[in-house]
Design a protein around this motif. Structure first.
Motif, short mmCIF file in Angstrom:
data_model
loop_
_atom_site.label_atom_id
_atom_site.label_comp_id
_atom_site.label_asym_id
_atom_site.label_seq_id
_atom_site.Cartn_x
_atom_site.Cartn_y
_atom_site.Cartn_z
N ARG A 1 33.70 42.21 30.89
CA ARG A 1 34.98 42.54 30.15
C ARG A 1 35.89 43.45 30.90
O ARG A 1 35.65 44.34 31.49
N SER A 2 37.29 43.07 30.72
CA SER A 2 38.08 43.95 31.32
C SER A 2 39.39 43.71 30.42
O SER A 2 39.89 42.81 29.99
N LEU B 1 40.27 40.25 29.43
CA LEU B 1 39.40 39.06 30.02
C LEU B 1 38.10 39.35 29.71
O LEU B 1 37.51 40.27 29.73
N LEU B 2 37.67 38.22 29.26
CA LEU B 2 36.06 37.92 29.04
C LEU B 2 35.32 37.07 29.70
O LEU B 2 36.06 35.68 29.45
N GLY B 3 34.41 37.08 30.56
CA GLY B 3 33.97 35.88 31.09
C GLY B 3 32.31 36.17 30.78
O GLY B 3 31.72 37.33 30.81
N ARG B 4 31.49 35.22 30.19
CA ARG B 4 30.30 35.22 29.61
C ARG B 4 29.31 34.13 30.13
O ARG B 4 29.89 32.85 30.02
N LEU C 1 37.59 33.88 28.23
CA LEU C 1 38.65 34.24 27.50
C LEU C 1 39.76 35.15 28.15
O LEU C 1 39.13 35.95 28.78
N ALA C 2 41.02 34.76 27.86
CA ALA C 2 42.06 35.36 28.27
C ALA C 2 43.10 35.84 27.28
O ALA C 2 43.35 34.97 26.73
N ASP C 3 43.24 37.12 26.92
CA ASP C 3 44.49 37.52 26.20
C ASP C 3 45.67 38.23 26.64
O ASP C 3 45.25 38.98 27.73
N PHE C 4 46.90 37.77 26.52
CA PHE C 4 47.94 38.58 27.14
C PHE C 4 48.78 39.13 25.91
O PHE C 4 49.20 38.41 24.58
N HIS C 5 49.53 40.29 26.24
CA HIS C 5 50.55 40.71 25.03
C HIS C 5 51.61 41.56 25.77
O HIS C 5 51.42 42.26 26.81
N SER D 1 46.76 33.58 23.93
CA SER D 1 45.39 33.62 24.04
C SER D 1 44.93 32.10 24.55
O SER D 1 45.31 31.53 23.93
N TYR D 2 44.11 32.02 25.28
CA TYR D 2 43.12 30.93 25.64
C TYR D 2 41.62 31.11 25.45
O TYR D 2 41.15 32.27 26.46
N TYR D 3 40.94 30.42 25.05
CA TYR D 3 39.65 30.56 24.99
C TYR D 3 38.89 29.15 25.25
O TYR D 3 39.30 28.08 24.77
N ALA D 4 38.07 29.05 26.08
CA ALA D 4 37.20 27.94 26.61
C ALA D 4 35.69 28.19 26.39
O ALA D 4 35.19 29.24 26.90
N THR D 5 34.97 27.13 25.84
CA THR D 5 33.41 27.38 25.66
C THR D 5 32.67 25.85 26.12
O THR D 5 33.34 24.85 25.79
N LEU D 6 31.62 26.17 26.79
CA LEU D 6 30.89 25.01 27.06
C LEU D 6 29.24 25.12 26.71
O LEU D 6 29.00 26.19 27.30
N SER D 7 28.66 24.32 26.22
CA SER D 7 27.37 24.41 26.26
C SER D 7 26.44 23.06 26.65
O SER D 7 26.70 22.06 26.14
#
Length: 1010
Positions: free
Chosen positions: A381-382, A398-401, A464-468, A487-493
């Motif tokens: 997380r940043s 920013l979030l990467g997981r 996840l990326a957020d900008f303001h 904001s943009y969020y992408a997920t894959l399982s």
């Protein structure tokens, strides 16, 4: 009083502050009971000894506290801490400085030479809690006394006490009105279900944007605010009906860099699992069950003797499959690194976490790969905030997981189910020559399924990326501002399967009979799900105070677009707003609205918009002159709200009539014919969002110099236009009715909160408790025609279970002859007796009535904490009353699967003529029509109370750690799920009926600050 150390409040972590700051931390003195006034004039000071102090005031979550009034008692000089928690004032050595919040003295300390103090104030103190802003929707915030909305906030320090993977799990027992249910303890799937004020799960909003994330690094969360009423959630529009959990992640502060490292290691033990019978008792009871059903016994006396003395482990095995397959304990390890700091231009918070949680399944050294179940996560997380110039600010989050799971090829759930279906005498683990044993009835070897079926893995990836950006427009009018968010969020399982099969062998004389085949490992993969979400928002806001008048207003437009797998996009667009006005901070008027909708309604191809307003008012009585003569009263606020909310539940374009639901259409009964097609349920061209009218009334106060705080709220939520199918379908139609907006439910109740905080010398303690009374009622549902009032679902609790009313067990044939019996069934003594409600002499569907508790559900919780010098301790209690649990399935019933299923210790207390007061009916083989019918006999009380968490910590004195350039070191030990009190000791009150058990954890950890 000399300067020796920093006084912590409650169970606290070490402070990641500079060595100079910590070395100069002040020891608070006792707080006089009569020192609640606030001086505002400054007396001249002796310039020879006077110096400029910069006290830093923080809370136990290591966050600066703005708005704290600091008073030099000698000179009456008064300053207020800025947004960085810093106050600037002059003082001499020996001066007493008071820290005040809303007129209450919450701390005082003595000034020493050449030292800038660091002072911690606890948010457990009601006056300090009022300094913390209420986090609202769309990244808005306000003072607690300047809103009429119903909210409750849990902060970082409480959240991170539990070693859990979901932030919802950390809320258990801490929020009034929030009921939790954890039905599984499986690694990676142990998150709790939550229900706010009796309705469905609240929406999760993370940093102002709706998300579907609940697995979190808890150290990156600054707070979780629960929004309960229509006023607080109206800006969500068609997603507001069930309330919201507003998660705010941590941000940097304009201070020197602070680095924190936390390491934890926990031992996990399963709370409870059904205990299967040994081979002898199993065979004994199986013979009894067969005789009861008129069958010949399956086991001879010689068989029973062999099972009892263990003389023939191959021909008469006695395998405890639970101990063979499952471990007694497992591990959970967690490591978290974070760094925060900044200056007036930029502030940052960065965290990195690794979690490794192993499961209960054993593994074998015969494999070069891991077959046990485990869950691992890696999270980065940043959050960076920038003050680009005096008018323009912005930020990037920013979030990467990465989440990785592993389990045997047969699957963890399937193995548990097989354990509960396999008796101890089914087969030995191995044959005499070392191959997997089995037979015609049991052609899968349980140990082979655990270690010989290969493995499967799951890989989840989230980005996840957020900008303001925010621009003040003071040049147009002071207080005006605009903000843009993207904001943009992408997920894959993805699932990876590396499975194989194996053969089992049964000895037949000098040879073996083989069942199944040994196969090579097969490799395949599939995408379990994938999705993406993009969010944009533009906001115009205004905040200004005109003398006695204060006004805050925002209006915004947003678009939330999400795509799941191959479906068409689901898009919610609209506008929303909020306006709040206060006069002299005594009287508050507030209004909010949402005007939005989604693209899955039949509105000529356009989005169907719904207008949802809410209004509220609050009165701060403690600010009235006629209340100033009451010294025991620190705060008293009356507040209330009323509004409309909605729940967007359109399904997948249900207003279209569909005729097939497969990749290819088949016309007729087989490919090539063209006589008919399959029609799906009828479409509903009039479908619309579900709605609710919500009323909330409350009183909030603090007494005795703000040591005692309380909140009492009453709520009433009338849900209408609920989507359901009509019960009065007819076969004449040739199809089923569509889902329509016809249902109505009522939820009402009370929420109570109480907190007390006190400091005496070096000892401080606090208590926080909450309790809720939750009622519900089905006001209308389209039911089938029911002959008797006790059969009606309308008027009952929402989700009420129905079944036969059990009246004990038949004791003899005479009692059977004089009683009504199940239609088409001839009972025996020991069978369950049911109440004939309509008196027709037959037990059938006309005798079904509500079963289980119909009283208000009561979730409750309490937190206690204390600190003495460097030691701290906290205890969390959590429970739920008037909840039901229905016992059924292979872990509760004996001899299912045609008599070849398992039996358990509770079956030893079965009915026999010599045991008329048994807790279990007579034994039988297979599915017993009478005894396993849905009835109150199997509906048991789900009331429970848990000692949810206990934590003890010690903070090493700074005088020792600073020699090694360590600014803080805290070691701690905690236990989770230590004790459970429930009506049935052999079962966990939440995870039962064969579910993966919850875990008891014994945790050790340390927190290091640099």
């Amino acid at each position: 009083m000399g300067v020796k150390r920093l006084l912590f409040y409650g169970a606290l972590t070490s402070l990641p502050l500079t060595a100079t700051q910590l070395a100069h931390a002040q020891t608070p003195a006792a707080v006089p009971a009569d020192s609640a006034s606030s001086a505002t004039t400054a007396a001249p000071a002796d310039t020879a000894t006077t110096k400029l102090l910069r006290p830093l005031v923080i809370d136990e979550n290591q966050e600066p506290l703005p708005g704290v009034t600091v008073v030099n008692r000698r000179t009456s000089a008064t300053v207020v801490t800025d947004r960085g928690g810093i106050a600037k004032l002059t003082a001499e050595p020996g001066d007493l400085l008071e820290l005040r919040a809303f007129g209450s003295v919450v701390r005082e300390y003595s000034v020493a030479a050449d030292r800038d103090p660091v002072v911690m104030l606890s948010t457990k103190h009601p006056a300090v809690a009022r300094l913390k802003p209420v986090r609202l929707l769309n990244s808005l915030q306000t003072r607690p006394d300047l809103t009429a909305a119903s909210t409750q906030t849990i902060y970082y320090n409480d959240l991170q006490k539990l070693p859990v993977t979901s932030f919802q799990s950390a809320l258990q027992g801490r929020v009034a009105g929030l009921a939790t249910f954890q039905g599984s303890g499986q690694p990676g799937a142990d998150g709790v279900g939550v229900a706010l004020r009796g309705s469905d799960s609240p929406l999760v909003v993370i940093d102002g944007i709706p998300r579907q994330l609940t697995v979190f690094d808890l150290e990156e969360i600054e707070s979780v605010t629960v929004l309960k009423d229509a006023l607080s959630t109206a800006m969500l529009g068609v997603k507001a009906s069930n309330g919201a959990l507003v998660v705010t992640t941590r941000r940097g502060t304009p201070t020197v860099p602070r680095i924190s490292f936390t390491a934890q290691s926990a031992l996990q033990q399963p709370l409870s699992l059904p205990k299967g019978l040994d081979a002898y008792n199993y065979a004994l009871l199986n013979n009894e069950a067969r005789r009861n059903d008129g069958q010949a016994p399956a086991y001879t006396d010689a068989d029973l003797q062999a099972y009892q003395d263990g003389s023939d482990p191959i021909g008469h095995p006695n395998v405890n499959w639970r101990d063979q397959v499952l471990k007694k304990s497992s591990r959970l390890d967690r490591y978290t690194f974070s760094a925060t700091g900044g200056n007036d231009f930029s502030q940052y918070f960065v965290s990195l976490e690794h979690l490794n949680q192993s499961g209960l399944l054993k593994e074998s050294d015969i494999n070069k790969y891991n077959t046990t179940n485990y869950f691992k996560s890696y999270t980065l997380r940043s959050n960076v905030e920038l003050q680009l110039n005096s008018k323009l600010s912005g930020g990037v989050g920013l979030l990467g997981r990465i989440l990785n799971g592993n389990e045997p090829g047969f699957g963890t759930g399937s193995i548990l189910s097989t354990i509960f279906n396999t008796p101890a005498n089914a087969y030995p683990v191995y044959t005499e020559d070392g191959r997997y044993a089995g037979n015609q009835q049991y052609q899968q070897n349980l140990w082979g399924l655990a270690v010989g079926s290969g493995y499967q893995q799951n890989y989840k990836r989230d980005m996840l990326a957020d900008f303001h950006l925010k621009r003040t427009l003071d040049e147009i009018t002071p207080g005006l501002w605009v903000r843009a968010i993207g904001s943009y969020y992408a997920t894959l399982s993805e699932n990876l399967f590396r499975t194989k099969s194996f053969a089992v062998f049964q000895p037949t004389g000098s040879t073996y009979q083989q069942y199944g085949v040994n196969s090579d490992q097969t490799n395949s993969s599939s995408i379990e799900y994938q999705g993406r979400t993009d969010y944009v928002e533009a906001t115009l806001g205004y905040d200004r105070t005109f003398g006695a008048h204060g006004i805050s207003a925002v209006v915004l437009g947003n678009r939330n677009n999400s795509v799941s797998n191959s479906e068409l996009p689901y898009t919610i667009t609209g506008v929303s707003g909020r306006v709040a006005y206060n006069f002299q901070e005594k009287y508050v008027l507030e209004g909010s609205f949402g005007l939005n909708g989604s693209n899955r309604y039949p509105d000529d191809g356009r989005t169907l918009y719904t207008f949802l307003p809410a209004v509220g008012a609050a009165w701060n009585l403690h600010r009235e002159e006629f209340m100033q003569s009451q010294p025991w009263l620190s705060q008293l606020k009356l507040f209330g709200s009323y509004g409309l909310t909605a729940n967007d539940n359109p399904g997948y374009f249900r207003y279209f009539q569909t005729y097939f639901d497969s990749p290819s259409a088949i016309i007729g009964t087989s490919a090539g014919s063209n006589t008919s097609i399959t029609e799906q349920p009828l479409a509903n061209p009039n479908i619309r969002p579900e709605r609710a009218r919500k009323l909330n009334l409350g009183v909030q106060g603090a007494l005795f110099n703000s040591h005692l705080g309380f909140t009492v709220e009453y709520y009433r939520a009338n849900f209408y236009d609920l989507l359901m199918q009509r019960g009065r379908n007819t076969t004449i139609l040739g199809n089923t009715y569509p889902t329509e907006n016809i249902g109505r439910n009522l939820f009402s109740g009370w929420d109570f909160q109480l907190n007390y905080q006190k400091t005496t010398g070096d000892f401080s303690y606090f208590l926080a408790a909450n309790l809720s009374l939750q009622n519900s009622e089905v006001l209308y549902m389209d039911e089938v025609t029911r002959d008797y009032p006790w059969m009606q679902r309308t008027g009952q609790r929402v989700g009420q279970s129905f079944g036969y009313l059990a009246e004990g067990l038949f004791q003899n044939q005479e009692e059977i002859n004089g009683s009504a019996t199940l239609q088409g069934y001839v009972p025996q003594p020991g069978d369950i007796k049911y109440k004939d409600l309509n008196g027709d002499g037959v037990i059938n569907q006309l005798d079904e009535a509500p079963i289980g508790s119909t009283k208000p559900r009561i979730p409750l919780g309490a937190t206690l904490g204390a600190r003495w010098k460097g030691f701290d301790a906290s205890v969390l209690l959590q429970g739920l009353l008037n909840r039901n649990r229905y016992l059924q399935g292979a872990s509760e019933y004996a001899f299912l699967s045609g008599g070849f299923g398992q039996a358990f210790e509770q079956h030893l207390d079965r009915w026999t003529p010599d045991n008329p007061g048994a807790s279990y009916p007579r034994l039988g083989i297979g599915n017993q029509v009478n005894n396993y019918a849905t009835s109150s006999y199997w509906m048991r009380s789900g009331n429970y109370a848990r000692l949810k968490n206990v934590e003890i910590g010690y903070t090493v004195p700074l005088t020792l750690t600073k020699r090694f350039r360590v600014q803080g070191l805290r070691v701690f030990a905690s236990g989770t799920n230590l004790l459970t009190f429930s009506s049935i000791d052999r079962l966990d009150p939440e995870a039962f009926n064969g579910a993966y058990p919850q875990q008891r954890l014994f945790n050790l950890g340390l927190n290091l600050q640099l």
